[in-house]
Structure formats: C-alpha cells, structure tokens
Write an enzyme that holds these catalytic residues in place. Structure first.
Site, PDB file in Angstrom:
ATOM      1  N   ARG A  22       0.764  -1.378   0.076  1.00 11.65           N
ATOM      2  CA  ARG A  22       0.035   0.023  -0.111  1.00 11.65           C
ATOM      3  C   ARG A  22       1.008   1.396   0.038  1.00 11.65           C
ATOM      4  NH1 ARG A  22      -2.212   3.557   3.250  1.00 11.65           N
ATOM      5  NH2 ARG A  22      -1.241   2.818   5.108  1.00 11.65           N
ATOM      6  N   CYS A 160      -7.347   0.842  12.021  1.00 13.66           N
ATOM      7  CA  CYS A 160      -6.090   0.111  12.492  1.00 13.66           C
ATOM      8  C   CYS A 160      -6.582  -0.337  14.108  1.00 13.66           C
ATOM      9  CB  CYS A 160      -4.871   1.029  12.680  1.00 13.66           C
ATOM     10  SG  CYS A 160      -4.480   1.233  10.884  1.00 13.66           S
ATOM     11  N   ARG A 180      -4.726  -3.994  14.664  1.00 15.92           N
ATOM     12  CA  ARG A 180      -4.349  -4.855  13.687  1.00 15.92           C
ATOM     13  C   ARG A 180      -3.231  -4.547  13.220  1.00 15.92           C
ATOM     14  NH1 ARG A 180      -4.464  -2.909   8.942  1.00 15.92           N
ATOM     15  NH2 ARG A 180      -5.883  -0.923   8.484  1.00 15.92           N
ATOM     16  N   CYS A 182       0.133  -1.193  13.471  1.00 17.34           N
ATOM     17  CA  CYS A 182       0.536  -0.119  14.277  1.00 17.34           C
ATOM     18  C   CYS A 182       1.793   0.623  13.949  1.00 17.34           C
ATOM     19  CB  CYS A 182       0.796  -0.479  16.043  1.00 17.34           C
ATOM     20  SG  CYS A 182       0.909   0.846  16.848  1.00 17.34           S
ATOM     21  N   ASN A 191      -2.296   6.219  19.736  1.00 24.26           N
ATOM     22  CA  ASN A 191      -3.133   5.429  20.162  1.00 24.26           C
ATOM     23  C   ASN A 191      -3.148   4.937  21.485  1.00 24.26           C
ATOM     24  OD1 ASN A 191      -2.216   3.743  17.146  1.00 24.26           O
ATOM     25  ND2 ASN A 191      -4.243   4.943  17.647  1.00 24.26           N
ATOM     26  N   HIS A 221       4.826  -2.041  13.760  1.00 29.89           N
ATOM     27  CA  HIS A 221       6.132  -1.727  12.799  1.00 29.89           C
ATOM     28  C   HIS A 221       6.652  -0.591  13.033  1.00 29.89           C
ATOM     29  CE1 HIS A 221       2.158  -1.156  10.802  1.00 29.89           C
ATOM     30  NE2 HIS A 221       2.623   0.074  10.426  1.00 29.89           N
ATOM     31  N   ILE A 222       7.919  -0.525  12.297  1.00 30.36           N
ATOM     32  CA  ILE A 222       8.684   0.770  12.061  1.00 30.36           C
ATOM     33  C   ILE A 222       9.010   0.922  10.684  1.00 30.36           C
ATOM     34  CG2 ILE A 222      10.745   2.280  12.755  1.00 30.36           C
ATOM     35  CD1 ILE A 222      10.995   0.827  15.337  1.00 30.36           C
ATOM     36  N   TYR A 223       8.372   1.878   9.999  1.00 33.58           N
ATOM     37  CA  TYR A 223       8.647   1.971   8.241  1.00 33.58           C
ATOM     38  C   TYR A 223      10.243   2.547   8.425  1.00 33.58           C
ATOM     39  CZ  TYR A 223       3.644   2.401   7.407  1.00 33.58           C
ATOM     40  OH  TYR A 223       2.460   2.129   7.259  1.00 33.58           O
TER      41      TYR A 223
END
Ligand SMILES: Nc1nc(=O)c2c([nH]1)NC[C@@H]1CN(c3ccc(C(=O)N[C@@H](CCC(=O)O)C(=O)O)cc3)CN21
Ligand SMILES: O=c1ccn([C@H]2C[C@H](O)[C@@H](COP(=O)(O)O)O2)c(=O)[nH]1
EC number: 2.1.1.45
Length: 283
Positions: A22, A160, A180, A182, A191, A221-223
């Site tokens: 995405r 999310c 689901r 994060c 959040n 996750h961390i981008y």
C-alpha cells in the site's frame, strides 16, 4: 513509557523486514504486543522521549466518538491527522464512494455511531454501550467495533485500532482495545493516549471508577524511513516520569461529548519531555 520503549527496542532487535504494498515501503515488524495502562492511578502513558502532540490525539478520539467522516471536521477540533489519508491517497481519490475533498468515507466513528446492516438499518454501537454501563450492565458484549469488512471499499483506510471492549468488574470499568496494525513511532504515540482517555472518559460519563486499559496490537512496525531516528535518537534518550491527565469534571454525559467538549477540557500535569522528532509519515 517503559512498555513503549521496550516495544520499540524489540522491533529494532527482533523485527523482520516486510514489504508493504500500500505504501511502497518496507517495515521492520514484530507480531503481538500487549500494553496496559493504569487509568485508575492516572498514569497517563505519554511519550516523554520526544514531544508528544497529545491534544491532537484526544481531538482524534473525540472525532471518532462523534462519528465524524471528514478531515475538515477533525481539523476544526485541532487534529490534522486525516488530511493525507482523505486527500492524498491515489486509490481513495479514484474511489467512486469518495464524496469530495476531505471525505474519509465510512470509517471509524461512522461505523461506531451509524453502523449499517444488510437492509440499511443503522445501529449506534456507542450509545448502546453507554446506556448499559450507566445502568450497571455488562452483557459481555459491550463492544465498539469500527471493523466492517463489508464496507472497507467505502472508506479511505481500514481501521487500525478497530475494537474497544468495555467490562464492568467489582465496580470498576475496564477496557480492552485491539489493533491490527501499528505505526509505532507515529500511530502508537497517539493510540496509547486514546486508549487511556477513552476509558477515563467512559468511566466518568457512566459513573464508574476506572480500572486498567489493555491494549493489544497484532502487527507493530517501524517504516524504513523512520528507523534511524528511532534507533539512534529516540531510543538513546532517558524517559521522564509519567504525567497526569485531568478531564473537566463537568463532562457528565455522552451528549456533553457530542455537543460542547473541546480540547480546553483536557489538561496534562507534569509533562516533561525531550525535544520533538519529526518522523516521516507514509500515506
Ligand atoms: N502511516 C500511518 N501511520 C499512522 O499512524 C496513521 C496513518 N498512517 N493513517 C491514519 C492515522 C493518522 N494518524 C496519524 C497521522 C499523523 C500523525 C503525525 O503526523 N504526528 C506528528 C505530529 C502531530 C501534530 O503536529 O499534531 C507527531 O510528531 O506525532 C500521527 C498520527 C495515525 N494513523
Ligand atoms: O490509529 C492508527 C491508524 C493507523 N495507524 C497506522 C498503521 C499502519 O502503518 C497504517 C495503516 O496502514 P494499513 O496498510 O491499513 O495497515 O496506519 C496506526 O498506527 N494507528
């Protein structure tokens, strides 16, 4: 704060790289994180290792509780977080259900306040929970869910943090929130404020003492473009003690939240923080 830093460190140490179609970016990812917040003791889980824009996070929560469906409504109450998803996502811009600039579609609060069944009848999930809790009832299904697979195509993003379950036990109100997906540097920062504040507010307007809030995350996750800032800057800092959240005691009903509550009704006491970090945001 320790729980948050432990999760960040765990992703850095044990995370697995996952391609995300995405956003077109890779995410360093772990599965399953359990956090809990002591709302009764007012240990507000505000991130202290960078400046947290906590008011925007509470504004976003207020928008969900009011059933907002437009980024303009969120902006009007002090929250800019939906501008990009409503107006910059190619797939949503091309979606025939999008009603124009700032429209978010049938996401979050729309599902919470105007959920629709197969014959088009609407159901106000939040009002049902509010009525029951006010009357001391926990039917073991006090569930506010924004997750509606039949209407994913009508919204700009799947929710999310998708389900909030309230429980009454021994005179206290508890909350279990399920998420689901994060974005730990940006999303989780908001959040955890929202989970805490949702329980504190619901306890206040239904006349119960608040207990604990349990926050369950599946994909954390961390981008890729956030990793260096997290690993080399934020995780090198020492946290400060937890601040306290004060909510205007004049807020006494769901109608109050719907009609007159603003960010001026929320105050944080004792917030010490390190300087801000601007994490990249992925649309
Ligand atoms: N990639 C991504 N991550 C998210 O966390 C996220 C989405 N998308 N899309 C939907 C919402 C929007 N959320 C957002 C969006 C932006 C910020 C953000 O930019 N936060 C900054 C500044 C906030 C401000 O100035 O008000 C921050 O430093 O926390 C946070 C959460 C959370 N969600
Ligand atoms: O409250 C929220 C809303 C969104 N996020 C993050 C989690 C992901 O990084 C993206 C959503 O992407 P999906 O491809 O739909 O999973 O937004 C968040 O952390 N918190």
């Amino acid at each position: 704060m320790k729980q948050y830093l432990d999760l960040c460190q765990r992703i850095v140490d044990e995370g697995v790289w996952v391609e995300n179609e995405r956003t077109g970016k890779r995410c360093l990812t772990v599965i399953n994180a359990d956090l809990n917040y002591n709302v009764g003791a007012n240990e507000f889980p505000l991130v202290t290792t960078r400046k947290s824009y906590w008011k925007a996070a509470i504004a976003e929560l207020l928008g969900y509780l009011r059933g907002y469906d437009s980024a303009a409504q969120f902006r009007a109450i002090g929250c800019n977080t939906w501008n990009a998803n409503a107006n910059e996502n190619e797939a949503w811009l091309a979606n025939p259900y999008r009603k124009g600039k700032d429209d978010m579609g049938r996401v979050y609060g729309v599902q919470g306040r105007r959920w629709r069944n197969s014959v088009g009848e609407e159901f106000d999930q939040l009002h049902k929970i509010y009525d029951n809790l006010r009357n001391g009832i926990d039917d073991r299904g006090e569930i506010l869910t924004f997750y509606n697979p039949g209407e994913f195509h009508m919204g700009c993003l799947r929710p999310c943090m998708h389900t909030h379950t309230f429980s009454l036990l021994g005179g206290k109100l508890y909350l279990t929130s399920s998420q689901r997906s994060c974005d730990v540097p940006l999303g989780q920062n908001f959040n955890q404020i929202q989970v805490f504040t949702l329980l504190a507010l619901m306890a206040q307007i239904t006349g119960h003492e608040a207990g604990k809030a349990y926050h369950k995350i599946v994909n954390a996750h961390i981008y890729e473009d956030q990793l260096q800032l997290m690993r080399d800057v934020q995780l090198k800092r020492e946290p400060y003690p937890a601040p306290k959240l004060h909510i205007n005691p004049e807020i006494k009903s769901l109608e109050d939240i719907e009609t007159w509550v603003t960010l001026d009704d929320f105050e944080v006491e004792g917030y010490q923080y390190h300087e801000s970090i601007a994490y990249p945001f992925s649309v």
